[in-house]
Every structure is written in structure tokens, then in C-alpha cells.
Design an enzyme around this catalytic site. Structure first.
Site, PDB file in Angstrom:
ATOM      1  N   GLY A 338      -0.118   2.904  -4.024  1.00  0.00           N
ATOM      2  CA  GLY A 338       0.231   1.492  -4.216  1.00  0.00           C
ATOM      3  C   GLY A 338      -0.890   0.601  -3.694  1.00  0.00           C
ATOM      4  N   TRP A 341      -3.710   0.654  -6.102  1.00  0.00           N
ATOM      5  CA  TRP A 341      -3.414  -0.155  -7.296  1.00  0.00           C
ATOM      6  C   TRP A 341      -3.949  -1.581  -7.118  1.00  0.00           C
ATOM      7  CZ3 TRP A 341      -0.499  -4.656  -7.885  1.00  0.00           C
ATOM      8  CH2 TRP A 341      -0.192  -5.020  -9.197  1.00  0.00           C
ATOM      9  N   HIS A 342      -3.911  -2.063  -5.847  1.00  0.00           N
ATOM     10  CA  HIS A 342      -4.328  -3.440  -5.594  1.00  0.00           C
ATOM     11  C   HIS A 342      -5.833  -3.652  -5.776  1.00  0.00           C
ATOM     12  CE1 HIS A 342      -0.329  -3.790  -3.837  1.00  0.00           C
ATOM     13  NE2 HIS A 342      -0.454  -5.076  -4.034  1.00  0.00           N
ATOM     14  N   GLY A 343      -6.605  -2.596  -5.631  1.00  0.00           N
ATOM     15  CA  GLY A 343      -8.049  -2.755  -5.807  1.00  0.00           C
ATOM     16  C   GLY A 343      -8.762  -1.474  -5.438  1.00  0.00           C
TER      17      GLY A 343
END
Lengths: 492, 446
Positions: A338, A341-343
Site C-alpha cells: 500500500g 502504491w503511493h509512490g
């Protein structure tokens, strides 16, 4: 004021790299207004309405990210086709293979644009390779629509959703412009039924929509953008030049910035969807009111966390069905991915892992000590303070430009807290601090007052609604154009 | 239930009409509210070429009457308004040439603000000068700093147990040193210094003040071998050599809360050294608080060959184009420096470019060229050398470009430099200084 330049009017319809379309762009006001007019006219026939909305969404996307709009069409074609084949195919290896093909193609698109450079960098660091970075621009919204695609195909595979017959319906679902750029991640099973039935716009939806749109403007333009441009980004850009006090305030400021930015944009999206008769689930529920990290993840970016829970944690990793230790490992893996996923950076991975470990510790703490802790207002308050500060600690890694800078930031807060002058510190940044304070105050307003205010807006006559939105935009423009605040160390 | 299909359209359309109508009201005339005018059509109006800044007249003195030198005509070169005096920068240039054949020690003091704090600019400048004229060491270092991790060339760590009396915490303290600080141990206070990129410290000296304790001392650990040093206590400033052998790390410890400590100097027997005296927020007014006695005493040890005075960033405020107060204060400071460091050339460096957010677009702060002009006039009146950093770095909108280009050269406040920008400014300055040197060498008339 100078005369209108007709050439520039034409130019404004074309994608501009310097000025991509966002909800807070000037152009969007006209765009949305024109759209609302057309929508009301085309509303009568379902087919015309869907085509009109899809066309507008794709144009919006083009104005936001140029020809990358092609990727969403491509992704829609692939998933629409594969899902339909999967649906009619008998259970077996072939069907599974098709599902994996869909997952692979979706992730390939996401990986190519988002993570290639991260892995090239990793290879260059570990081995002696000297591969040049690709420096590809990330197509806007790709992280969101990839997840929407994946959930659709998985739901079809699992028999939870009947696939759509018409491609245009699927393209409409995927490209629906309010949620296209920054979420929420909409699930097919929530959204698709709304396409079929004739939506209606009720007075409630108009009032609630107005509430959400204005809340979004206040959060995004007035609070988040102002604090960020004038304070937060400057401190995070170079923490070593600032005192710990400035770093700590920048951290509290960032907690507000990221929440207001993200949730403000989502609020606007949900509000606009309401104005055209569509319902999207709420994405943030006053997350800093959480008294534990487990509760935080039920209130923060809900559409992402529930996606990760349903598809990654439960469906793929087996959730809590494989024993206590596996449950904990699953939780950490889910949060780690997760985070990723943000970067594409170690900062995000570390941030995700940090939250994963915290979730595990929170669960352990609850099972050992939960029954001994009285459920009082006081214990909840202590929980809120601890949770908020843990979340802030995580934000240091989330926001810092580099991993090393995160540690400089922490070192500053612990060892070099004192600013050159407390008086100048408060005087110089007063407007920023006041806004941060207002942001937190609004955040802690009880839900019932929020609801009552919403109802008040529902009931107000249209002219009042007009004045209300007008004033809100006026204030936002003032903040958008406000003079920059000089760093305090410039003012002695 | 009746559908309210058209209501959202009516709401939004009316809001747009109201916004367009409000474009015609000049709200910025309501002064106390500091409102900005609204123009919903600004994106589609004819673009005017940006309004040229009402530039002050910059005089370039091509010839100073009866001078023995022909002055440079390029306004990015250093111009010495005191070229015929005993404190002419040409003496500094001559010394530079002399130490090439006959190695000696030379020293530059660089007084400034947050623009150079943390060895910004001076780091690269020192590197270049030492490469050309020799020298090994960073020069003066304080005991503690809020920008310790910014030092690029040296690993500098204090345990934060120093009581730091400075320009802000005790502005009227007559014991403040050239850096604007004086440190006292608050318990067991330590500062550790080590070269960051290999190499060694060949000579380290400690600068302390008068302590009420008899026979004050500090403990110095060199590469982890501790040694106590008893310090001279007779002068306002006392110098003690605490290391004369090449070492990889030095740690200074004091427990004496009565002993004023200024800092250390890391140097060698020969070569050129630049002491960074950057203090954030300083417009030069604070520097004037250093007593002349203090300046003299330090100069007894340092024998400065050039003093750079570089302020302005903190004196420019939006809407201001008159800087009489600055001119008076700065002249006072220059006179004090001239009196404390007689015959030492002084170079006044102009402010850098400063960005200003004009209704969402970053441009050069309109007061900057006026400040540069004021600074030139200060240099002229006080007969010292002047360098126009603003023009040399590129003039109007340079800081905006530096903050927006990739890789960035400026910080996101559009005022300060980042590491790359600091290096660039140092490179430009060194280049211009050397061009000026050869100009004056070639253009001696008499």
C-alpha cells in the site's frame, strides 16, 4: 484590463503542460457549467446521457494530461473484453490464465510508468550497471483506474459482478471525470447499477453536493495550498536550514495539508457527482479523530484501504485464515505494498511498513490489554493524541524528499528545537499557524453538527446557495493570489 | 419528487456571472483588507509584455577622475571606488600574486546572512581559491550552529550543551564575536569536527575570551586521544593552538560556564582562508553590534586581507524602493570596519535577486534593483569596492528561473539558494573577481 484575445480563447481548449486542468483551475468553472447545461439537456435519454458524460470525461482527461488519455481507453478495451470472456468461460485453468493476463497487463501499464525508474535506480545502486533513467511522466489517475480495472475483473471472475454488455458503459465507469484524477477508487459493483437506472437529482443531493464542493474548496485551496506554498514545502525542502520548532509546525501543517488536499479533492468529486445524480462513497471520515491506528485506516482514504483489504489482504494473501503469525505477516505485506502504491521510493515503502507494524502492534495490544482499558472519553482522547502523533511521525517519511532528509528532520525536532527567536517565529508565521489551527478545529467538529449544517444548506433557497458558493470562491481566489510569506529568518 | 436537473446549472451559471461582474470592482482599493482584484478572464486576455521594472539609474563610473587606474566598464565586474587608497582591492590582488611565489597566509572575512549560513557560497569559493593559492582548512568555525548538518565540507556536531549568546538572544552583549555568537558550557559541552571527504586538519586554533575562573581550561580529544589545555586569560580574545599535527578528528570539551568561547579555526601555516560569518535575518544592523574592540582583537590574530560585506536580503520588503535607513546603517557599519581593520580592503556585495509572488506569478521583487543601486552608492560614498551580484547572476527573474528550472538552483522560497545554486554563485564571483584582478593589472595608468 486588456481586451480579450480570441486566439487565447481557442488555446484554452487545448492541453497546456504549464496549466493542466484541475478542479481548482479557472477553466474548470466554465467547463463544469457548460457540462451541467448539456447534461440537463441530454438527461432524458439514457444513451445520450452516457455518451455525453463519457465524451466530457475523456476531454477533461485530455485537458489534464494530454494524449495519456489513450491509456485509459486502452485499459478499458482490454478489461472489458477479457472480463466478458472470463464470465462465460467454464471454471478451469484457461479462465484463471485469462484473469492473470488481465492482472498482468494492468500492472504492466502501472509498473512501466510508475516503477521502472525505481528499479533501474535499484539495479544501478546494487550492481555496477549504469542504465539511464527513463524519466517517464506518470499518466494522471493511472494508480486509481488500474485498481478499478483490477477490482472489476476480479469481481467478474468471482461472480460478484455481471459484466457490462456495452463497452461505452464500461468506459463511462472508468473515466467518470469527478473521480478520475485523485479518486475515490470506485468499485464496479457500487457504480454500475447507477448507470442502468435513471438517476434523478434531488434537493438533498444539490444541498449535500454544495456542502461537499464548498468544503472541498475550503480544504484544498484555502487551507492546504496556502499552508503548503508558504510554509510546509519550504521547510521540507531543506529541513537542515530550519529549527526543530519550524520542522514540528511544518509537520503539523503537513498533516493538515495532505488531509485537506486529498480529502478536499475527493469531497469536490463526490459533490459534483451528486449534482449529476451519482453517488460515490465517502473517502475520508475525519481520520485524525481516530483513537487507534486500526481505526485510522478505517477513516483514511477509505476507498484505497478497503480495496487493499478486500483484494490484497483477504483475497490474495488469505487474510486471517492462515494462522496468527501469517495474519500479522499479511497485514505488514499489505501495508508495505500500500505504501509502494503511493509512490516509487524507499520513503513510501518504509512508511507503509511502519503502518503495517503499527497495525500488528495495535492488534496485539488490544488482545492483551484491551479489556483492562476503560472506554472513557479520557482514554479515547489519549488514544487520539498518540495515534495522531504516530501518523505524523509517518508523514515525515511520506513527505521528505529523501530518506536522509527524514532523519535530519527528526534530528532537528529532537536536538535543535529552539528557533532563533520565539517571538519572530510566531509573528512571522501567524497566518499559517492560524490556518492550521482552523483546519484542526474544523476537523474536530462533531458529525452531528456537520450533518445539521448540511441539512441547513439543503433547505436554503437557491439564491442563498448561489451567494454561498460565490463567497466561497471569492475567498479562495484571494488566498490563491495572496502574497507569499517570507521565511521568518528574513525579518530581523 | 420533482427532479432538480437544471438547479446545479443555474447555481453555477449565476456564480460565474457574479464573479465576472465582480471583476469590474477594484477591491484592491480597500487597503486595510489587502484584497486582490478578481479577473475571471485573465487567462484569455491579450498578454501584455511584462511591465518593465522602473529601474533606478545605475551609474557605471568608467573613469574616476584622476585615478591611477582605468575602471572596468562591465557592471558584472568588481569596481573599486577606493582604488587609489591604501585599502584598495588591488593590494589584495597583489598579495594573491605574492603568495604564489612566497607562500604565506591570507585571510578573508565574509559577513552575511542566511544566504551564506552553513558555509553556503564560501565552501565553493574557498575550494577554488585554495586550489589556486594553497591552503587547507575551513577557517573559522563556531561551537554550535542551527545548520550543523549543512556544512558540506566538514562533519560538525555539537552535543547542544552550549549556551549560545548571540545577536538575537543578547543583542547588547559586548562580548559577541565576529560571528555574532559567544558560547558558554552549559554542563558538559562538546563540539566535534572532522573532514567529511578525507584529508586531515593540519592546524587547529581555539579562540576564547576572559573567564572569571583562574587558569581556565578545555579538554581536546584528537583522534580520540584526550589532552587538557590551560588557556591564556589576559585578553578580550585569546588564541590557543590546540593541534599542530595532521589529525582526522577533533573534539573540544568545556565544562566551565564562565569561559566565553568563540570557536576554532582550522587552517594551515600557509594558503588562503575564508571565514563564514553568516547570521540569518541579519540586515547588517546586527553586525554593527560587534564592538570595535572585539573586531580589533580578532584582527590581531587573523590579519584580514579582505572583508566582504554582503547584506540586503533582509532589508528589502515589498513595496519599498527607498532604503535611506539601510544606507545610513550600512555606512555606519562600513566606517566601524574601516576603523577596526585599517587598510584592509572592503568589498560590498549587492543583494541577490529575490522572487516575489505577484498574483500567482513569481517575478523579481520590484525593490531589488533599488537596493542594488543603494548598495552601489554606499560603496561609492565610503570609497570601497563593489560587486553587483544581482546583475552578475543574471538580473531580473533569475531567482524565479533558478527555483523553477531542473535541476533547481534555488530554494522554494524563491529567496535562498540550494547547494547547486550556492556553488554557481561562488563560481560566478570567483570568475568575476579574477577578471577584475587582471583588468586592474592591465589598466594601471600611471
Amino acid at each position: 484590463m486588456t481586451a480579450i484575445d480570441y486566439h487565447r480563447i481557442l488555446e484554452s481548449f487545448v492541453y497546456s503542460e504549464k496549466n493542466p486542468l484541475m478542479f481548482n483551475s479557472g477553466f474548470f468553472l466554465y467547463f463544469f457549467c457548460f457540462f451541467l447545461m448539456g447534461y440537463a439537456l441530454f438527461f432524458k435519454t439514457s444513451k445520450a446521457r452516457i455518451y455525453f458524460l463519457t465524451l466530457f470525461s475523456l476531454y477533461f482527461f485530455y485537458k489534464a494530461c494530454n494524449w495519456y488519455v489513450g491509456f485509459i481507453v486502452l485499459a478499458a478495451i482490454i478489461d472489458f473484453k477479457l472480463s466478458n470472456i472470463i464470465y462465460i468461460m467454464p471454471v478451469g485453468l484457461k479462465r484463471k490464465l485469462l484473469l492473470w493476463t488481465s492482472i498482468f497487463l494492468n500492472l504492466l501499464l502501472l509498473f512501466t510508468f510508475k516503477y521502472t525508474d525505481f528499479f533501474i535506480g535499484l539495479m544501478n545502486d546494487i550492481g555496477n550497471s549504469q542504465i539511464n533513467l527513463l524519466k517517464l511522466a506518470l499518466p494522471v489517475g493511472i494508480s486509481f483506474y488500474t485498481f478499478e480495472n483490477l477490482s472489476y475483473t476480479l469481481d467478474v471472475y468471482d461472480g460478484k459482478v455481471k459484466p457490462l454488455n456495452k463497452f461505452i458503459d464500461y468506459l463511462f465507469f472508468l473515466s467518470f471525470f469527478p473521480k478520475l484524477m485523485m479518486g475515490p477508487i470506485v468499485r464496479a459493483k457500487d457504480f454500475l447499477p447507477q448507470i442502468a437506472k435513471k438517476p434523478s437529482v434531488s434537493n438533498e443531493q444539490i444541498g449535500e453536493g454544495l456542502y461537499l464542493i464548498t468544503a472541498g474548496i475550503i480544504k484544498k485551496v484555502i487551507i492546504s495550498d496556502y499552508i503548503n506554498a508558504n510554509f510546509v514545502r519550504i521547510i521540507f525542502d531543506n529541513p537542515s536550514a530550519h529549527s526543530g520548532a519550524e520542522c514540528l509546525m511544518a509537520l503539523y501543517g503537513y498533516a493538515m495539508v495532505i488531509y485537506c488536499d486529498f480529502s478536499g479533492y475527493a469531497d469536490m468529486a463526490i459533490g459534483m457527482a451528486k449534482w449529476i445524480g451519482f453517488e460515490i462513497n465517502i473517502n475520508f471520515l475525519s481520520p485524525y479523530q481516530s483513537s487507534s491506528i486500526t481505526e485510522f485506516w478505517k477513516r483514511w482514504h477509505i476507498s484505497l484501504s478497503s480495496w487493499l483489504k478486500d483484494y490484497l489482504y483477504i483475497r490474495w494473501l488469505g487474510g486471517n485464515k492462515k494462522g496468527k503469525i501469517r495474519t500479522k505477516i499479511n497485514l505488514i505485506i499489505t501495508m508495505l505494498l500500500g505504501g509502494f502504491w503511493h509512490g516509487a521510493s524507499w520513503n513510501f515503502i518504509f512508511w507503509g511498513a511502519l503502518h503495517g507494524v503499527a497495525l500488528v502492534l495495535d492488534k496485539m495490544f488490544n488482545s492483551f490489554f484491551g479489556k483492562f482499558i476503560p472506554k472513557t472519553k479520557f482514554s479515547r482522547m489519549i488514544g487520539i493524541i498518540i495515534t495522531f502523533h504516530f501518523v505524523c511521525f509517518g508523514w515525515i517519511f511520506f513527505r521528505s524528499n529523501t530518506f536522509a532528509n527524514s532523519w535530519v528532520f527528526i534530528e532537528k525536532i529532537i536536538h535543535q528545537f529552539k528557533p532563533v527567536s520565539y517571538l519572530e517565529f510566531f509573528k512571522g508565521y501567524s497566518s499559517v499557524f492560524v490556518l492550521i489551527g482552523i483546519g484542526f478545529m474544523l476537523h474536530f467538529i462533531p458529525t452531528r453538527i456537520e450533518k445539521a449544517y448540511q441539512q441547513f444548506l439543503v433547505k436554503t433557497p437557491v439564491p442563498v446557495k448561489i451567494i454561498y458558493l460565490f463567497i466561497c470562491i471569492l475567498i479562495a481566489i484571494q488566498f490563491k493570489q495572496a502574497d507569499a510569506i517570507k521565511p521568518i529568518y528574513l525579518q530581523f | 419528487m420533482k427532479d432538480k436537473l437544471f438547479t446545479p446549472f443555474i447555481i453555477l451559471c449565476s456564480v460565474i456571472i457574479l464573479l465576472l461582474a465582480s471583476s469590474y470592482f477594484n477591491v484592491s482599493s480597500i487597503r486595510f483588507l489587502h484584497l486582490k482584484n478578481i479577473d475571471l478572464l485573465s487567462d484569455i486576455r491579450k498578454q501584455q509584455s511584462p511591465k518593465p521594472l522602473p529601474l533606478p539609474i545605475v551609474e557605471i563610473d568608467s573613469v574616476i577622475v584622476n585615478s591611477q587606474y582605468k575602471q572596468p566598464t562591465d557592471n558584472t565586474m568588481v569596481i573599486d571606488y577606493g582604488v587609489d587608497s591604501n585599502a584598495s582591492i588591488t593590494h589584495f590582488f597583489a598579495k594573491l600574486d605574492a603568495i604564489k611565489s612566497n607562500p604565506k597566509k591570507m585571510r578573508i572575512a565574509y559577513f552575511g546572512d542566511s544566504f551564506i549560513e552553513g558555509d553556503y557560497v564560501t565552501d565553493e569559493l574557498r575550494k577554488k581559491m585554495q586550489l589556486a593559492y594553497g591552503g587547507n582548512g575551513i577557517g573559522f568555525m563556531p561551537m554550535q550552529s542551527i545548520v550543523e548538518s549543512d556544512y558540506n565540507n566538514i562533519s560538525f556536531k555539537s552535543n547542544k550543551n552550549w549556551l549560545d549568546n548571540n545577536f538575537i538572544s543578547s543583542p547588547n552583549n559586548t562580548l559577541l564575536g565576529l560571528a555574532g555568537h559567544v558560547f558558554y558550557a552549559n554542563g558538559n559541552a562538546t563540539s566535534t569536527y572532522a573532514p567529511r571527504k578525507g584529508g586531515s586538519f593540519n592546524m587547529v586554533k581555539l579562540y576564547t575570551g576572559k573567564s572569571t575562573t583562574t587558569n581556565p581550561s578545555v579538554t581536546v580529544a584528537k583522534d580520540n586521544v584526550s589532552q587538557a589545555f590551560t588557556l591564556t586569560n589576559s585578553n578580550l580574545v585569546n588564541e590557543t593552538t590546540i593541534s599542530a599535527q595532521p589529525i582526522r578528528e577533533i573534539k573540544v570539551t568545556s565544562v566551565d560556564n564562565q569561559l566565553p568561547i568563540y570557536g576554532i579555526s582550522i587552517e594551515d601555516a600557509t594558503g588562503i582562508y575564508i571565514d563564514n560569518y553568516g547570521f540569518r535575518g541579519n540586515s547588517g544592523l546586527l553586525t554593527n553590534k560587534i564592538s570595535e574592540d572585539m573586531m580589533r582583537q580578532f584582527n590581531d590574530y587573523f590579519n584580514y586581507d579582505l572583508i566582504i560585506v554582503h547584506y540586503g536580503l533582509n532589508a528589502v520588503s515589498h513595496g519599498n524602493v527607498k532604503f535611506t535607513w539601510f544606507e545610513n546603517a550600512q555606512s555606519k557599519l562600513i566606517k566601524k570596519i574601516q576603523s577596526a581593520f585599517p587598510n584592509t580592503p572592503i568589498l560590498l556585495m549587492s543583494t541577490s535577486d529575490i522572487g516575489y509572488n505577484q498574483d500567482g506569478t513569481w517575478v523579481t521583487e520590484p525593490g531589488v534593483p533599488y537596493m542594488v543601486s543603494t548598495q552601489r552608492s554606499i560603496a561609492k560614498k565610503n570609497k570601497i569596492a563593489f560587486w553587483d551580484l544581482y546583475s552578475s547572476m543574471g538580473g531580473e527573474n533569475t531567482m524565479v528561473n533558478w527555483a523553477q528550472q531542473s535541476p533547481r538552483l534555488a530554494a522554494l522560497d524563491y529567496i535562498h539558494l540550494n547547494g547547486l545554486g550556492a556553488k554557481k554563485v561562488a563560481d560566478i564571483f570567483y570568475d568575476k573577481l579574477m577578471t577584475t584582478k587582471s583588468h586592474y593589472e592591465k589598466n594601471k595608468l600611471k
